[in-house]
Design a protein around this motif. Structure first.
Motif, PDB file in Angstrom:
ATOM      1  N   VAL A  76       0.818  -1.224   0.000  1.00 32.17           N
ATOM      2  CA  VAL A  76       0.000   0.000   0.000  1.00 32.17           C
ATOM      3  C   VAL A  76       0.847   1.268   0.000  1.00 32.17           C
ATOM      4  CG1 VAL A  76      -1.938  -1.150   1.134  1.00 32.17           C
ATOM      5  CG2 VAL A  76      -0.241   0.041   2.537  1.00 32.17           C
ATOM      6  N   THR A  77       2.175   1.126  -0.001  1.00 34.38           N
ATOM      7  CA  THR A  77       3.045   2.301  -0.093  1.00 34.38           C
ATOM      8  C   THR A  77       2.916   2.901  -1.492  1.00 34.38           C
ATOM      9  OG1 THR A  77       4.624   1.318   1.460  1.00 34.38           O
ATOM     10  CG2 THR A  77       5.404   3.141   0.108  1.00 34.38           C
ATOM     11  N   PRO A  78       2.474   4.155  -1.602  1.00 28.80           N
ATOM     12  CA  PRO A  78       2.204   4.729  -2.925  1.00 28.80           C
ATOM     13  C   PRO A  78       3.478   5.061  -3.692  1.00 28.80           C
ATOM     14  CG  PRO A  78       1.865   6.380  -1.234  1.00 28.80           C
ATOM     15  CD  PRO A  78       2.135   5.086  -0.515  1.00 28.80           C
ATOM     16  N   GLN A  79       3.313   5.234  -4.979  1.00 29.81           N
ATOM     17  CA  GLN A  79       4.435   5.543  -5.853  1.00 29.81           C
ATOM     18  C   GLN A  79       5.144   6.830  -5.436  1.00 29.81           C
ATOM     19  OE1 GLN A  79       2.072   5.221  -9.549  1.00 29.81           O
ATOM     20  NE2 GLN A  79       3.688   3.900 -10.318  1.00 29.81           N
ATOM     21  N   SER A  80       4.386   7.797  -4.929  1.00 29.63           N
ATOM     22  CA  SER A  80       4.984   9.082  -4.565  1.00 29.63           C
ATOM     23  C   SER A  80       6.045   8.936  -3.484  1.00 29.63           C
ATOM     24  CB  SER A  80       3.900  10.056  -4.096  1.00 29.63           C
ATOM     25  OG  SER A  80       3.179   9.536  -2.987  1.00 29.63           O
ATOM     26  N   GLU A  81       5.852   8.012  -2.547  1.00 28.65           N
ATOM     27  CA  GLU A  81       6.829   7.810  -1.489  1.00 28.65           C
ATOM     28  C   GLU A  81       8.064   7.073  -2.008  1.00 28.65           C
ATOM     29  OE1 GLU A  81       4.912   6.145   1.959  1.00 28.65           O
ATOM     30  OE2 GLU A  81       3.432   7.760   2.038  1.00 28.65           O
ATOM     31  N   ILE A  82       7.854   6.152  -2.929  1.00 22.44           N
ATOM     32  CA  ILE A  82       8.990   5.492  -3.583  1.00 22.44           C
ATOM     33  C   ILE A  82       9.781   6.525  -4.374  1.00 22.44           C
ATOM     34  CG2 ILE A  82       9.703   3.707  -5.201  1.00 22.44           C
ATOM     35  CD1 ILE A  82       8.490   2.620  -2.601  1.00 22.44           C
ATOM     36  N   ASP A  83       9.061   7.394  -5.089  1.00 23.09           N
ATOM     37  CA  ASP A  83       9.726   8.444  -5.863  1.00 23.09           C
ATOM     38  C   ASP A  83      10.580   9.341  -4.969  1.00 23.09           C
ATOM     39  OD1 ASP A  83       8.478   7.477  -8.114  1.00 23.09           O
ATOM     40  OD2 ASP A  83       6.914   9.013  -8.147  1.00 23.09           O
ATOM     41  N   ALA A  84      10.076   9.647  -3.771  1.00 23.90           N
ATOM     42  CA  ALA A  84      10.833  10.494  -2.838  1.00 23.90           C
ATOM     43  C   ALA A  84      12.123   9.808  -2.420  1.00 23.90           C
ATOM     44  CB  ALA A  84       9.975  10.824  -1.618  1.00 23.90           C
ATOM     45  N   CYS A  85      12.051   8.505  -2.149  1.00 23.31           N
ATOM     46  CA  CYS A  85      13.251   7.746  -1.779  1.00 23.31           C
ATOM     47  C   CYS A  85      14.255   7.737  -2.926  1.00 23.31           C
ATOM     48  CB  CYS A  85      12.858   6.310  -1.426  1.00 23.31           C
ATOM     49  SG  CYS A  85      12.677   6.002   0.323  1.00 23.31           S
ATOM     50  N   VAL A  86      13.757   7.519  -4.131  1.00 27.82           N
ATOM     51  CA  VAL A  86      14.631   7.501  -5.308  1.00 27.82           C
ATOM     52  C   VAL A  86      15.315   8.854  -5.477  1.00 27.82           C
ATOM     53  CG1 VAL A  86      14.652   7.388  -7.831  1.00 27.82           C
ATOM     54  CG2 VAL A  86      13.371   5.685  -6.516  1.00 27.82           C
ATOM     55  N   GLU A  87      14.565   9.933  -5.306  1.00 28.64           N
ATOM     56  CA  GLU A  87      15.125  11.277  -5.443  1.00 28.64           C
ATOM     57  C   GLU A  87      16.226  11.524  -4.417  1.00 28.64           C
ATOM     58  OE1 GLU A  87      13.654  15.969  -5.431  1.00 28.64           O
ATOM     59  OE2 GLU A  87      12.172  14.354  -5.557  1.00 28.64           O
ATOM     60  N   LEU A  88      15.989  11.106  -3.177  1.00 23.24           N
ATOM     61  CA  LEU A  88      17.003  11.285  -2.130  1.00 23.24           C
ATOM     62  C   LEU A  88      18.242  10.435  -2.411  1.00 23.24           C
ATOM     63  CD1 LEU A  88      14.655  11.362   0.990  1.00 23.24           C
ATOM     64  CD2 LEU A  88      16.051  13.248   0.141  1.00 23.24           C
ATOM     65  N   ALA A  89      18.046   9.244  -2.933  1.00 21.70           N
ATOM     66  CA  ALA A  89      19.192   8.390  -3.291  1.00 21.70           C
ATOM     67  C   ALA A  89      20.020   9.051  -4.383  1.00 21.70           C
ATOM     68  CB  ALA A  89      18.699   7.017  -3.735  1.00 21.70           C
ATOM     69  N   GLU A  90      19.344   9.637  -5.358  1.00 23.17           N
ATOM     70  CA  GLU A  90      20.051  10.302  -6.459  1.00 23.17           C
ATOM     71  C   GLU A  90      20.790  11.548  -5.986  1.00 23.17           C
ATOM     72  OE1 GLU A  90      16.874  10.904  -9.196  1.00 23.17           O
ATOM     73  OE2 GLU A  90      17.078   8.916 -10.129  1.00 23.17           O
ATOM     74  N   GLN A  91      20.340  12.112  -4.863  1.00 21.18           N
ATOM     75  CA  GLN A  91      21.021  13.267  -4.285  1.00 21.18           C
ATOM     76  C   GLN A  91      22.256  12.871  -3.469  1.00 21.18           C
ATOM     77  OE1 GLN A  91      18.238  15.543  -1.964  1.00 21.18           O
ATOM     78  NE2 GLN A  91      16.940  16.065  -3.717  1.00 21.18           N
ATOM     79  N   GLY A  92      22.465  11.561  -3.296  1.00 22.09           N
ATOM     80  CA  GLY A  92      23.644  11.093  -2.576  1.00 22.09           C
ATOM     81  C   GLY A  92      23.407  10.697  -1.141  1.00 22.09           C
ATOM     82  N   LYS A  93      22.140  10.677  -0.714  1.00 23.78           N
ATOM     83  CA  LYS A  93      21.838  10.248   0.643  1.00 23.78           C
ATOM     84  C   LYS A  93      21.936   8.721   0.735  1.00 23.78           C
ATOM     85  CE  LYS A  93      20.336  14.544   1.275  1.00 23.78           C
ATOM     86  NZ  LYS A  93      20.511  15.133  -0.076  1.00 23.78           N
ATOM     87  N   ILE A  94      22.317   8.217   1.899  1.00 22.49           N
ATOM     88  CA  ILE A  94      22.261   6.777   2.147  1.00 22.49           C
ATOM     89  C   ILE A  94      20.816   6.421   2.475  1.00 22.49           C
ATOM     90  CG2 ILE A  94      23.001   4.869   3.625  1.00 22.49           C
ATOM     91  CD1 ILE A  94      25.586   6.403   4.151  1.00 22.49           C
ATOM     92  N   ILE A  95      20.234   5.538   1.701  1.00 20.01           N
ATOM     93  CA  ILE A  95      18.855   5.119   1.928  1.00 20.01           C
ATOM     94  C   ILE A  95      18.860   3.741   2.578  1.00 20.01           C
ATOM     95  CG2 ILE A  95      16.617   4.650   0.886  1.00 20.01           C
ATOM     96  CD1 ILE A  95      17.522   7.559   0.646  1.00 20.01           C
ATOM     97  N   CYS A  96      18.252   3.658   3.742  1.00 13.49           N
ATOM     98  CA  CYS A  96      18.128   2.381   4.449  1.00 13.49           C
ATOM     99  C   CYS A  96      16.676   1.928   4.396  1.00 13.49           C
ATOM    100  CB  CYS A  96      18.573   2.529   5.903  1.00 13.49           C
ATOM    101  SG  CYS A  96      20.326   2.885   6.115  1.00 13.49           S
ATOM    102  N   THR A  97      16.472   0.674   4.050  1.00 14.50           N
ATOM    103  CA  THR A  97      15.114   0.170   3.916  1.00 14.50           C
ATOM    104  C   THR A  97      15.082  -1.335   4.118  1.00 14.50           C
ATOM    105  OG1 THR A  97      13.188   0.099   2.441  1.00 14.50           O
ATOM    106  CG2 THR A  97      15.346  -0.155   1.422  1.00 14.50           C
ATOM    107  N   TYR A  98      13.887  -1.855   4.282  1.00 16.49           N
ATOM    108  CA  TYR A  98      13.713  -3.299   4.345  1.00 16.49           C
ATOM    109  C   TYR A  98      13.811  -3.878   2.933  1.00 16.49           C
ATOM    110  CZ  TYR A  98      11.754  -2.127   8.926  1.00 16.49           C
ATOM    111  OH  TYR A  98      11.570  -1.636  10.186  1.00 16.49           O
ATOM    112  N   GLY A  99      14.263  -5.118   2.842  1.00 16.18           N
ATOM    113  CA  GLY A  99      14.467  -5.738   1.537  1.00 16.18           C
ATOM    114  C   GLY A  99      13.215  -5.805   0.693  1.00 16.18           C
ATOM    115  N   ASP A 100      12.040  -5.970   1.338  1.00 14.94           N
ATOM    116  CA  ASP A 100      10.783  -6.067   0.607  1.00 14.94           C
ATOM    117  C   ASP A 100      10.482  -4.830  -0.217  1.00 14.94           C
ATOM    118  OD1 ASP A 100      10.203  -8.574   1.412  1.00 14.94           O
ATOM    119  OD2 ASP A 100       8.376  -8.100   2.500  1.00 14.94           O
ATOM    120  N   LEU A 101      11.047  -3.704   0.166  1.00 14.01           N
ATOM    121  CA  LEU A 101      10.693  -2.444  -0.485  1.00 14.01           C
ATOM    122  C   LEU A 101      11.521  -2.165  -1.745  1.00 14.01           C
ATOM    123  CD1 LEU A 101       8.555  -0.357   0.541  1.00 14.01           C
ATOM    124  CD2 LEU A 101      10.469   1.095   1.178  1.00 14.01           C
ATOM    125  N   LEU A 102      12.610  -2.907  -1.933  1.00 15.57           N
ATOM    126  CA  LEU A 102      13.563  -2.582  -2.993  1.00 15.57           C
ATOM    127  C   LEU A 102      12.948  -2.555  -4.388  1.00 15.57           C
ATOM    128  CD1 LEU A 102      16.943  -4.378  -2.216  1.00 15.57           C
ATOM    129  CD2 LEU A 102      16.420  -1.941  -2.106  1.00 15.57           C
TER     130      LEU A 102
END
Length: 357
Positions: A62-88
């Protein structure tokens, strides 16, 4: 035939007698229940007029695309993104975290993400805090422990009762009752559900526990009762876990939030209280969640609302597989599509032992 198989068939026989002449549709809101139901072949034991469907019980789904997009954007900015494997592999608008070029790290807990932040003080570390009321207490506990300044989270916690209320108000799934999630009720208790005028049963996670919960639910429906029955009393207390609730109340406040497959549901999510907003990654880095229309072509939206099944989707098992998922329900181990793909629609009842929350 084992003793458990005999007991399961006897209980299924009682359900068939109770439900004779009726069409009954039950929804569960727990990915672990779907796993047990499918792997253990519970649907194959039930009469054709008793249908059990999965609702929005998988937090990753139920995690919407917009929240995934936010994570992707932060990763592209050079932030370390930590998450559970299911979310990859959950698809965003253009990419998943798996397909993103960035420093993406799989962790087992939010505490592990905090450790990474302490070990890399010159880097910003963002944790994707996904989950229902079951995982929200751990997020609250970490934020109350004064984590380092280079640590922040995307709050993606969602609350089950408001989603159930929305489903009942819409009426599109024609539901007669709910099998409630034992994990969530262990934390929150039963009082939130007592306001709903529909049959409800809290069930454990062993095959016989789930089947017994379905029996109690069918019995309520046939008898015209609408109460919350606790068939998981060894773990669920009426008041829930008061310590966990207190921590959550200190850190979070309810907010309107979007679910994948749903519109914005009032008071169905958490946001950080003002004193904890310094840990809000979206505010910290100026990221806005964009309302985007899901156009993957799969039926995840309908599946999460209980109006379709995985095999109704033309992409299921063909264009959409666990290694190349099109929809979120094929990604998570708690997603109905992933479970049906792995175990098929019907398996034999297997010997299992009760699980603890």
């Amino acid at each position: 035939m084992t003793g458990q198989e005999q007991a399961a068939k006897a209980l299924a026989g009682q359900i068939e007698k109770l439900a004779a002449g009726r069409e009954i549709k039950i929804m569960h809101v727990c990915g672990t229940h779907e796993y047990t139901i499918t792997k253990s072949g519970i649907r194959s034991l039930l009469p054709a007029n008793v249908k059990v469907v999965m609702g929005p019980g998988c937090p990753v789904c139920v995690t919407p695309q917009s929240e995934i997009d936010a994570c992707v954007e932060l990763a592209e900015q050079g932030k370390i993104i930590c998450t559970y494997g299911d979310l990859l592999r959950v698809p965003g608008t253009k990419s998943s975290l798996y397909d993103t070029v960035g420093d993406i790290r799989i962790v087992q807990s939010i505490a592990q993400a905090v450790d990474i932040a302490r070990q890399t003080p010159d880097r910003e570390v963002v944790f994707m805090a996904v989950g229902f009321e079951t995982t929200a207490p751990t997020t609250a506990a970490v934020l109350l422990s004064n984590p380092p300044e280079n640590f922040s989270i995307i709050v993606s916690h969602r609350l089950v009762p408001p989603a159930m209320k929305w489903l009942m108000q819409q009426g599109e799934a024609n539901l007669n009752g709910f099998l409630l999630p034992g994990h969530v009720c262990t934390v929150m208790g039963i009082h939130e559900y007592e306001a709903f005028p529909v049959p409800q049963v809290i069930a454990g996670f062993d095959a016989m526990e789930v089947l017994y919960g379905l029996y109690l639910l069918v019995k309520q429906i046939v008898e015209g009762r609408a109460v919350v029955e606790n068939a998981y009393a060894r773990a669920v207390k009426p008041e829930g876990n008061l310590k966990a609730q207190k921590m959550m109340a200190e850190v979070f406040e309810p907010c309107d939030i979007m679910w994948r497959g749903f519109p914005v549901i009032p008071d169905s999510g958490y946001k950080l209280k003002p004193q904890f907003e310094k840990y809000d990654a979206l505010k910290k880095f100026g990221i806005e969640l964009k309302d985007v229309k899901c156009t993957t072509g799969c039926l995840c939206n309908e599946l999460l609302r209980g109006v379709k099944e995985p095999t109704d989707c033309k992409l299921f098992g063909k264009a959409c597989t666990p290694l190349k998922p099109v929809g979120a329900c094929m990604v998570s181990t708690e997603g109905a599509c992933r479970i049906w793909y792995t175990y098929g629609k019907a398996h034999k009842i297997v010997q299992t032992t009760p699980t603890s929350p």
